[in-house]
Design an enzyme around this catalytic site. Structure first.
Site, PDB file in Angstrom:
ATOM      1  N   ASN A 148       0.844  -1.133  -0.024  1.00  0.00           N
ATOM      2  CA  ASN A 148       0.160  -0.166  -0.158  1.00  0.00           C
ATOM      3  C   ASN A 148       0.718   1.147  -0.004  1.00  0.00           C
ATOM      4  OD1 ASN A 148       0.997  -0.226   2.688  1.00  0.00           O
ATOM      5  ND2 ASN A 148      -1.047  -0.487   3.494  1.00  0.00           N
ATOM      6  N   ARG A 286       3.676   7.519  11.322  1.00  0.00           N
ATOM      7  CA  ARG A 286       3.300   7.130  12.811  1.00  0.00           C
ATOM      8  C   ARG A 286       2.822   8.158  13.644  1.00  0.00           C
ATOM      9  NH1 ARG A 286       1.982   3.385  10.065  1.00  0.00           N
ATOM     10  NH2 ARG A 286       2.351   1.300  10.494  1.00  0.00           N
ATOM     11  N   GLN A 315      -4.427   3.807  18.528  1.00  0.00           N
ATOM     12  CA  GLN A 315      -5.465   3.769  17.507  1.00  0.00           C
ATOM     13  C   GLN A 315      -6.505   2.608  17.838  1.00  0.00           C
ATOM     14  OE1 GLN A 315      -3.149   5.384  13.544  1.00  0.00           O
ATOM     15  NE2 GLN A 315      -3.176   3.406  13.802  1.00  0.00           N
ATOM     16  N   HIS A 334      -6.897   6.413  10.335  1.00  0.00           N
ATOM     17  CA  HIS A 334      -5.820   5.584   9.601  1.00  0.00           C
ATOM     18  C   HIS A 334      -6.398   4.907   8.305  1.00  0.00           C
ATOM     19  CE1 HIS A 334      -1.704   3.558  10.061  1.00  0.00           C
ATOM     20  NE2 HIS A 334      -1.973   4.028   8.921  1.00  0.00           N
TER      21      HIS A 334
END
Length: 386
Positions: A148, A286, A315, A334
């Site tokens: 990705n 991050r 998260q 995210h």
């Protein structure tokens, strides 16, 4: 029989799409660095472009794993001592998690996971695993490297344009029935001619630089291992030996480096002060690379003009996280690396890793982060244990 514990984000609140926006997605067979896209043995138990990254999607793994007699457990309940993940972890041989909804494999959790042999990241970025503890315990850590990268790079370009052009407030004006152009453009600029700098220029960072080149921006980067001179010449890159000199030179800062102990909190009050007033900051790497409250202070003081990112800590972020309400932000959950296109690749890559593991075949070198008690493959190039 192995127990595979898979942690994925919850299903759509409104239910699975009755139909998708598109009937097909482009076929991506390889990446810019020459690596091939995932090539699992057929059949693949999902249609490319389907939503497979959530709990009911199961990454399309159930038919394969149950066909071998293994047990697959899929959950989104991952946090706290009473979570399903915590309860089932001691019996798991394989744990699969995502950067978007990470099941944090801390040193304490690894100590409880006596049967754990393989931790797989469905996507890229394995910092939710304590890599030093995994290495000490002899656990193999793997991720679907490259799957990705372009998804995230495209998201960065979108965020750059959204912040600099003041797109998000202008869109809200249109939605609310307004036409107050002066208010919309009072914070809108052209990207052309600005200086853009990326901290980290690996697969994603380099892809961002390539995509911004046609916008006629001045490109800067800093990186532990300097890029080849041919790439620097091709893109007109300015290399900086340290982060500080880059921050002082650019109008837009992009965070694109791995998180490990020495990079945690890299952007703090002192580092924000080194930026010129009006700098924009993008972070799809991050959340812990920056100090949470330092970001808020820099925005509220007006020293930086905007902050956009889709990475948080923890998260999922709690409802009262200050990044949700700080001024001039372009935050998203995210999502940058989990488009339906990306899901097709990281689900296929997860299957490929499992096929190698259960078939007693070597896992692709590009996918390895920790193996044999030490950093390996991509992990040896990208991470540090201290």
């Amino acid at each position: 029989m192995a127990k595979i514990l898979c942690v994925l984000y919850p299903d759509p609140v409104s239910g699975y799409p009755p139909q998708y926006a598109r009937d097909e997605i482009p076929v991506i067979s390889g990446y810019a660095d020459g690596q091939t896209a995932p090539t699992p043995e057929p059949p693949i138990d999902f249609r490319p472009g389907e939503l497979v990254g959530c709990v009911s999607g199961e990454l399309g793994l159930r038919a394969y794993l149950e066909g071998l007699g293994h047990e697959l457990i899929v959950t989104s309940d991952k946090d706290g001592p009473d979570s399903e993940f915590e309860r089932l972890l001691p019996e798991a041989e394989v744990v699969i998690s995502q950067p978007f909804w990470p099941a944090y494999l801390t040193e304490e959790r690894i100590a409880k996971a006596g049967k754990l042999k393989l931790a797989v990241t469905a996507g890229i970025g394995s910092d939710h695993v304590d890599l030093a503890a995994a290495a000490k315990a002899g656990i193999t850590v793997a991720e679907v490297t490259g799957s990705n990268c372009i998804s995230v790079a495209e998201h960065v370009v979108m965020m750059v344009l959204s912040l600099v052009r003041n797109y998000l407030p202008s869109h809200e004006t249109a939605k609310e029935g307004g036409w107050n152009i002066a208010d919309c453009v009072s914070r809108a600029y052209d990207v052309e001619g600005m200086h853009f700098g990326t901290i980290g220029a690996g697969r994603i960072g380099l892809a961002v630089l390539r995509r911004l080149k046609p916008f006629d921006v001045k490109l800067h980067y800093t990186k532990r291992h300097r890029l080849d001179s041919a790439i620097e010449e091709e893109l007109g890159l300015t290399f900086h030996k340290d982060v500080e000199s880059l921050l002082e030179a650019v109008d837009i800062v992009n965070m694109q480096l791995p998180l490990y102990p020495s990079t945690e909190g890299m952007l703090d009050d002192k580092m924000f002060e080194k930026m010129k007033r009006g700098t924009y900051v993008i972070n799809t790497a991050r959340g812990k690379l920056v100090e949470r409250d330092a970001v808020v202070r820099a925005l509220e003081s007006g020293h930086i003009a905007g902050y956009a990112g889709d990475v948080w800590y923890p998260q999922p972020a709690p409802p009262d996280h200050p990044w949700r309400t700080m001024p001039f932000n372009g935050m998203t959950p995210h999502i940058s690396g989990t488009t339906l296109s990306a899901q097709t690749r990281y689900a296929a890559g997860t299957l490929e890793i499992l096929q190698s593991y259960f078939g007693n075949a070597p896992i692709r070198e590009e996918y390895l982060i920790v193996a044999g008690g030490e950093l390996a493959g991509t992990g040896a190039q990208s991470y540090r244990l201290t």
